[in-house]
Design an enzyme around this catalytic site. Sequence first.
Site, short mmCIF file in Angstrom:
data_model
loop_
_atom_site.label_atom_id
_atom_site.label_comp_id
_atom_site.label_asym_id
_atom_site.label_seq_id
_atom_site.Cartn_x
_atom_site.Cartn_y
_atom_site.Cartn_z
N HIS A 46 3.66 -2.42 3.00
CA HIS A 46 3.46 -1.00 2.90
C HIS A 46 4.87 -0.23 1.59
O HIS A 46 6.09 -1.00 1.91
CB HIS A 46 3.71 -0.16 3.52
CG HIS A 46 2.67 -0.25 4.29
ND1 HIS A 46 1.95 -1.07 5.49
CD2 HIS A 46 0.80 0.53 4.34
CE1 HIS A 46 1.24 -0.79 6.20
NE2 HIS A 46 0.60 0.44 4.72
N ASP A 82 0.70 -1.35 0.26
CA ASP A 82 0.34 -0.06 0.06
C ASP A 82 0.83 1.11 0.02
O ASP A 82 2.37 1.41 0.34
CB ASP A 82 -0.83 -0.43 1.12
CG ASP A 82 -2.25 -0.75 0.99
OD1 ASP A 82 -2.26 -1.93 0.31
OD2 ASP A 82 -3.03 -1.11 2.49
N ASP A 83 0.35 2.32 -0.71
CA ASP A 83 1.06 3.66 -0.19
C ASP A 83 1.73 4.17 -1.25
O ASP A 83 2.34 5.02 -1.20
CB ASP A 83 0.88 4.02 0.81
CG ASP A 83 0.01 3.39 1.95
OD1 ASP A 83 -0.59 3.66 1.53
OD2 ASP A 83 0.55 3.71 3.38
N HIS A 86 -4.70 9.29 0.02
CA HIS A 86 -4.83 8.98 0.68
C HIS A 86 -5.82 9.16 1.85
O HIS A 86 -5.56 9.52 2.94
CB HIS A 86 -3.46 8.86 1.92
CG HIS A 86 -3.53 7.76 2.96
ND1 HIS A 86 -3.85 7.49 4.12
CD2 HIS A 86 -3.05 5.76 2.50
CE1 HIS A 86 -3.09 6.41 4.64
NE2 HIS A 86 -2.75 5.00 3.28
#
Length: 237
Positions: free
Chosen positions: A204, A61-62, A116
């Site tokens: 992440h 993620d991210d 986000h």
Amino acid sequence: MRRIAVMLSTMSLACGVAFVAPPAQGAPSSSVPSRSATASTSSTPSQSAQATRRTVYLTFDDGPSGTWTPRYLDLLEKYDAKATFFTTGQNVKAQPRIVARIHGAGHLLANHTWSHANLTKLSKAKAKSQLTRTQSALGRYRSACMRPPYGATNTSVRRWTKEVGLKTVLWDLDTRDWENSQTSTGIYNRVIRNVHHGSRVLMHDGGDSQSDSLAALKRILPKLKSMGYTFEVLPNC
């Protein structure tokens, strides 16, 4: 993502085991067996490798991050592992070459909102904009899956997500690599002790330093391969 550790910890407990995909909202995919289907831990690596094929879905993620994502990609390539990258639209716009590399290596790119954002705190129009802007940024690399930041979702967010043509995908194995207190050994142990066929593993590649996550993955990949696991992109995206 250490800056959002407290909120994610809460949402992980509430939502982390769900896979939301119409019509079986909030339930794991029927094609994924329960933990009881995992081979006995007493099996040797060679015996496990010969057992029925088992799959793990690594998710990051991210990102994409100019610092960390290329390192993850190098490591995944080394072990012939495919993964799914839940990207923010603003990072997609900032890192077009890395986005192209992710796609070219056979990984899946998916939606993690534009900035986000916690979708549960937005109006319908703003929430949809977060999703559609990211789809536009991904362009020909886009897929049909979305993961809400912090795992924050509700009935309205799931409906709005469906209205823009996306499916909500969460996770069922949280490495907690976003916690300041985590070490590479802690991340490694959490995965190895809880993994099962069909696990959707949360890690992440964006945010703060991912050195511990990367170090853990260097041990996780060969260990799971020795146990007979393969690594694929999320299905039905």
